[in-house]
Design a protein around this motif. Structure first.
Motif, PDB file in Angstrom:
ATOM      1  N   THR A 114       9.275   0.567  -0.778  1.00  0.00           N
ATOM      2  CA  THR A 114       8.090   1.377  -1.082  1.00  0.00           C
ATOM      3  C   THR A 114       6.949   0.645  -1.769  1.00  0.00           C
ATOM      4  N   THR A 115       7.205  -0.496  -2.389  1.00  0.00           N
ATOM      5  CA  THR A 115       6.155  -1.179  -3.147  1.00  0.00           C
ATOM      6  C   THR A 115       6.059  -2.636  -2.729  1.00  0.00           C
ATOM      7  N   SER A 116       4.997  -3.263  -3.149  1.00  0.00           N
ATOM      8  CA  SER A 116       4.830  -4.683  -2.861  1.00  0.00           C
ATOM      9  C   SER A 116       4.672  -5.455  -4.151  1.00  0.00           C
ATOM     10  N   PRO A 117       5.314  -6.611  -4.219  1.00  0.00           N
ATOM     11  CA  PRO A 117       5.047  -7.492  -5.352  1.00  0.00           C
ATOM     12  C   PRO A 117       3.696  -8.166  -5.152  1.00  0.00           C
ATOM     13  N   ILE A 118       3.178  -8.698  -6.233  1.00  0.00           N
ATOM     14  CA  ILE A 118       2.010  -9.570  -6.129  1.00  0.00           C
ATOM     15  C   ILE A 118       2.531 -10.950  -5.740  1.00  0.00           C
TER      16      ILE A 118
END
Length: 160
Positions: free
Chosen positions: A58-62
Motif C-alpha cells: 500500500t505504500t512506497s518508501p522514499i
C-alpha cells in the motif's frame, strides 16, 4: 493475517491513537524510547511481516540516490533506467514507486531485492529508532498501515 479486519480496527482507533501519540511528546523522550523499543521487541516476536506485507502492498518508501544505485545494481540495470521503469517524483520532490503493490514483492510476500532494498524499507516501521518523540506523526500514520505498530500503540496506551 486478516488485513481487512486490521484496517477496520486501525480506522476505528485512529482518533484515539492520534491523540495518544501526540500526548507522548510531553513525556520524557528516553522513557518513550525505552517503552517503544520494548514494545517493538515484544510485538515482533509475535507478528510475522511475511503474513501481512501491507506496507509493501500500500505504500512506497522514499528512494535516495544510494538506494537507487544499490537496487539498480541488484537488478543489473543502470540507475537512470531503474528510475524510469520504477520510480516517480512525488509532491515532496522525493523518488517513490510508481505503483503499489511494490513491484519487488512476490506472491509469498518476499522482497526480490531484499538485500538491496531502500533504507526506508530496512528501517520500517521505525519503532526502534532513538528519539521516537520526533516521529510520532509518522508513527500515527503507520498505525494505519502496519498491524505491528497498531499493536505496539495499544500496548503503550496501557503503560502510559
Amino acid at each position: 493475517m486478516d488485513v481487512d479486519r486490521f484496517r477496520e480496527q486501525a480506522k476505528k482507533r485512529a482518533p484515539e491513537n492520534k491523540k495518544f501519540l501526540q500526548g507522548l511528546k510531553r513525556k520524557d523522550p528516553r522513557v518513550v524510547d525505552d517503552r517503544f523499543h520494548q514494545a517493538h521487541e515484544d510485538v515482533f516476536e509475535e507478528i510475522d511481516c511475511l503474513a501481512c506485507a501491507n506496507c509493501c502492498k500500500t505504500t512506497s518508501p522514499i528512494f535516495y540516490q544510494h538506494d537507487i544505485e544499490r537496487a539498480a545494481r541488484a537488478l543489473r540495470m543502470k540507475p537512470g533506467d531503474f528510475v524510469e521503469k520504477y520510480l516517480r517524483i512525488d509532491e515532496d520532490k522525493d523518488y517513490v514507486l510508481q505503483t503499489a503493490p511494490c513491484p519487488f514483492l512476490d506472491h509469498d510476500n518476499y522482497c526480490s531485492i531484499y538485500e538491496d532494498r531502500p533504507k526506508a524499507c530496512r528501517e520500517y516501521p521505525h519503532t526502534d529508532r532513538k528519539k521516537m518523540v520526533q516521529i510520532l506523526e509518522l508513527t500515527y500514520k503507520n498505525t494505519l498501515v502496519c498491524p505491528a505498530v497498531l499493536e505496539m500503540t495499544e500496548r503503550l496506551k496501557k503503560i502510559f
